[in-house]
Design a protein around this motif. Sequence first.
Motif, PDB file in Angstrom:
ATOM      1  N   HIS A  68     -36.168  33.012 -17.758  1.00 48.96           N
ATOM      2  CA  HIS A  68     -37.077  32.860 -16.666  1.00 48.96           C
ATOM      3  C   HIS A  68     -38.670  33.028 -17.025  1.00 48.96           C
ATOM      4  O   HIS A  68     -38.962  34.221 -17.984  1.00 48.96           O
ATOM      5  N   LEU A  69     -39.312  32.188 -16.767  1.00 50.62           N
ATOM      6  CA  LEU A  69     -40.823  32.036 -17.415  1.00 50.62           C
ATOM      7  C   LEU A  69     -41.873  32.979 -16.696  1.00 50.62           C
ATOM      8  O   LEU A  69     -42.944  33.037 -17.244  1.00 50.62           O
ATOM      9  N   GLY A  70     -41.545  33.405 -15.385  1.00 56.59           N
ATOM     10  CA  GLY A  70     -42.374  34.091 -14.556  1.00 56.59           C
ATOM     11  C   GLY A  70     -42.970  33.077 -13.653  1.00 56.59           C
ATOM     12  O   GLY A  70     -43.040  32.010 -13.790  1.00 56.59           O
ATOM     13  N   PRO A  71     -43.910  33.692 -12.731  1.00 49.30           N
ATOM     14  CA  PRO A  71     -44.469  32.962 -11.527  1.00 49.30           C
ATOM     15  C   PRO A  71     -45.513  31.902 -11.885  1.00 49.30           C
ATOM     16  O   PRO A  71     -45.843  31.044 -11.158  1.00 49.30           O
ATOM     17  N   GLU A  72     -46.129  32.216 -13.083  1.00 51.59           N
ATOM     18  CA  GLU A  72     -47.315  31.411 -13.314  1.00 51.59           C
ATOM     19  C   GLU A  72     -47.162  30.034 -14.261  1.00 51.59           C
ATOM     20  O   GLU A  72     -47.775  29.198 -14.585  1.00 51.59           O
ATOM     21  N   ARG A  73     -45.826  30.043 -14.720  1.00 54.11           N
ATOM     22  CA  ARG A  73     -45.436  28.903 -15.620  1.00 54.11           C
ATOM     23  C   ARG A  73     -44.061  28.127 -15.004  1.00 54.11           C
ATOM     24  O   ARG A  73     -43.168  28.510 -14.304  1.00 54.11           O
ATOM     25  N   GLU A  74     -44.255  26.862 -15.371  1.00 54.32           N
ATOM     26  CA  GLU A  74     -43.304  25.946 -15.064  1.00 54.32           C
ATOM     27  C   GLU A  74     -42.657  25.111 -16.352  1.00 54.32           C
ATOM     28  O   GLU A  74     -43.236  25.071 -17.299  1.00 54.32           O
ATOM     29  N   PRO A  75     -41.266  24.954 -16.204  1.00 50.97           N
ATOM     30  CA  PRO A  75     -40.615  24.447 -17.647  1.00 50.97           C
ATOM     31  C   PRO A  75     -41.016  23.053 -17.488  1.00 50.97           C
ATOM     32  O   PRO A  75     -41.261  22.274 -16.608  1.00 50.97           O
ATOM     33  N   PRO A  96     -37.376  27.166 -10.030  1.00 53.18           N
ATOM     34  CA  PRO A  96     -38.455  26.454 -10.257  1.00 53.18           C
ATOM     35  C   PRO A  96     -39.182  26.827 -11.852  1.00 53.18           C
ATOM     36  O   PRO A  96     -40.034  26.218 -12.081  1.00 53.18           O
ATOM     37  N   HIS A  97     -39.022  28.191 -11.829  1.00 53.82           N
ATOM     38  CA  HIS A  97     -39.623  28.937 -12.953  1.00 53.82           C
ATOM     39  C   HIS A  97     -38.695  29.066 -14.229  1.00 53.82           C
ATOM     40  O   HIS A  97     -39.017  30.074 -15.103  1.00 53.82           O
ATOM     41  N   ASP A  98     -37.482  28.390 -14.143  1.00 53.68           N
ATOM     42  CA  ASP A  98     -36.692  28.778 -15.266  1.00 53.68           C
ATOM     43  C   ASP A  98     -36.854  27.638 -16.229  1.00 53.68           C
ATOM     44  O   ASP A  98     -36.880  26.534 -15.652  1.00 53.68           O
ATOM     45  N   THR A  99     -36.430  27.872 -17.557  1.00 52.50           N
ATOM     46  CA  THR A  99     -36.234  26.674 -18.640  1.00 52.50           C
ATOM     47  C   THR A  99     -35.300  26.957 -19.204  1.00 52.50           C
ATOM     48  O   THR A  99     -34.284  28.076 -19.313  1.00 52.50           O
TER      49      THR A  99
END
Length: 508
Positions: free
Chosen positions: A441-448, A466-469
């Motif tokens: 999980h990247l957090g709410p500010e980043r997108e994969p 939407p914020h998972d890579t």
Amino acid sequence: MTGEAIESIFLDGYDWPVPPVVSTSVSKSLARDLQLSDWRADVGISALLGLATRSCRSSDAAARSVLVGQFGMPQDRARAAVGMGRYLVTDNPVNNHPLGYLAAVKLSEPRARRLLELYAGRTNDDGMSAAKINCTRVRAIRTGQDVRRLAQAAASSQDAPTMAVTAALLASSRLTNESGTTELLHDALTQSVAHNAKATALERRRDRVLAGAYALSALAVEGLDVGDLAWNDATPSWRFDAAPWLLPLLDVEDSTPLRQLLDRAAHLGLGFVSVGTSPFQVEGDVGETAEQELLDAMLHRVSHLAAAGRLTKIPNTPLWFDGGSDGQVLLVVADDDAYAWVGRAGKGVLVGFDLTDFVGRCLDEPGIRTALALAVAWYVDGAISLKKQSTAAASFTRRSAGTPSIYRYTPTSSFTQHVTDVAHGRSIPPRPHAVTAHIRHLGPEREPSEDAVDRAPRHLRRYMGPHDTYVRGYQTGGATGADELITRLSRHSMLADVLGEMSDQQSS
């Protein structure tokens, strides 16, 4: 609501005006009879359970006894729940358990007790508010996220009746939900093992609500919904026990390998432990930490072997290792995934993993990581390609398992001796270093990136927000790790190594 109120009953934090007459007969299940205009569609957990219990028992006293004895309700809550129920039924009880009545399946008392064990714990003075969980909201579900929110609300209550009734209502939604309830239950699971993390207490309770719903659905006369069709080649009791462990493994596009695994497991007479019970000696946080270490070590080994291109002999028939009380694995391999029943002395769990990064799919309960490590190890024994003649084959005796499509492998004395040597430290399996694949999980500010998401195995993309890579596994330490493993596998079984390490953990 309809009808002139003659009194009100305070239940689950709300005063319910009770109409003088609502029903003059009892249907076989609430879900088959309920219309959305019916005020029963909007009552809360305790009222629904009171309605169901009064529908399945011939008197108020008998209904209260069930609520207090089986569901642990305080006397005041049970009295109010039955008070609501008496206005909704006549004295012609349905021959069913209350949870079966709500789920629209026939539920025996032993199976009801097993279901309620999923939610054993505290019972509150009040159930979940009707504003959060009711029949109308359950009928409105359309996505896995909708199901997750309902299960989350029930799990957050930490109230055993709330969780059990929510599971029953979710099971009943199969009658009205055109989207396919089974697929939605599957999509709502945590799948914490794929995130390389331990499920929190809340996540575990939430997954148990979903697993309970699927177990109840498995009792339907049409059989067990495995995604693309119904499977009905075992008794209702066997399907009920298998369902919680099966739910995380479902592939709605092709259930063929899973049905093959279920067919073979049922044929061999294999059963299942209750959810919350490990087939192995795993207890508490210390035990589960040791499990994670065992799984990590196994995944590091298999990643080195896969990177070296040595896992090429893919088994095309089920592989059945029968070590009795020491450990058993029934493995079925498909094109991109493998599925296994793993246990001891005929009682176990189901696990699955992909054949690229070996990321597990399973219900996160005690013993599951040990089961996954054993399944991957048995896959390695069947898939390893060695350039030199191997003496590891002497670890097993192969016989027919009574059907042409299964061979039974039993351990020889050399296998047993090797397990003992590993357990006592006389033989130490290699532990190469690697980073295991997982969802991050990247957090709410980043997108994969799209490439990162596309690299994830197909079945894992369903769980990625939407914020998972997706982080691919990679090896450290160069070729040395693979070479050392290949040398060892020319003499010994990988499964024997893991069983020995497991025995070492349990004795320490």
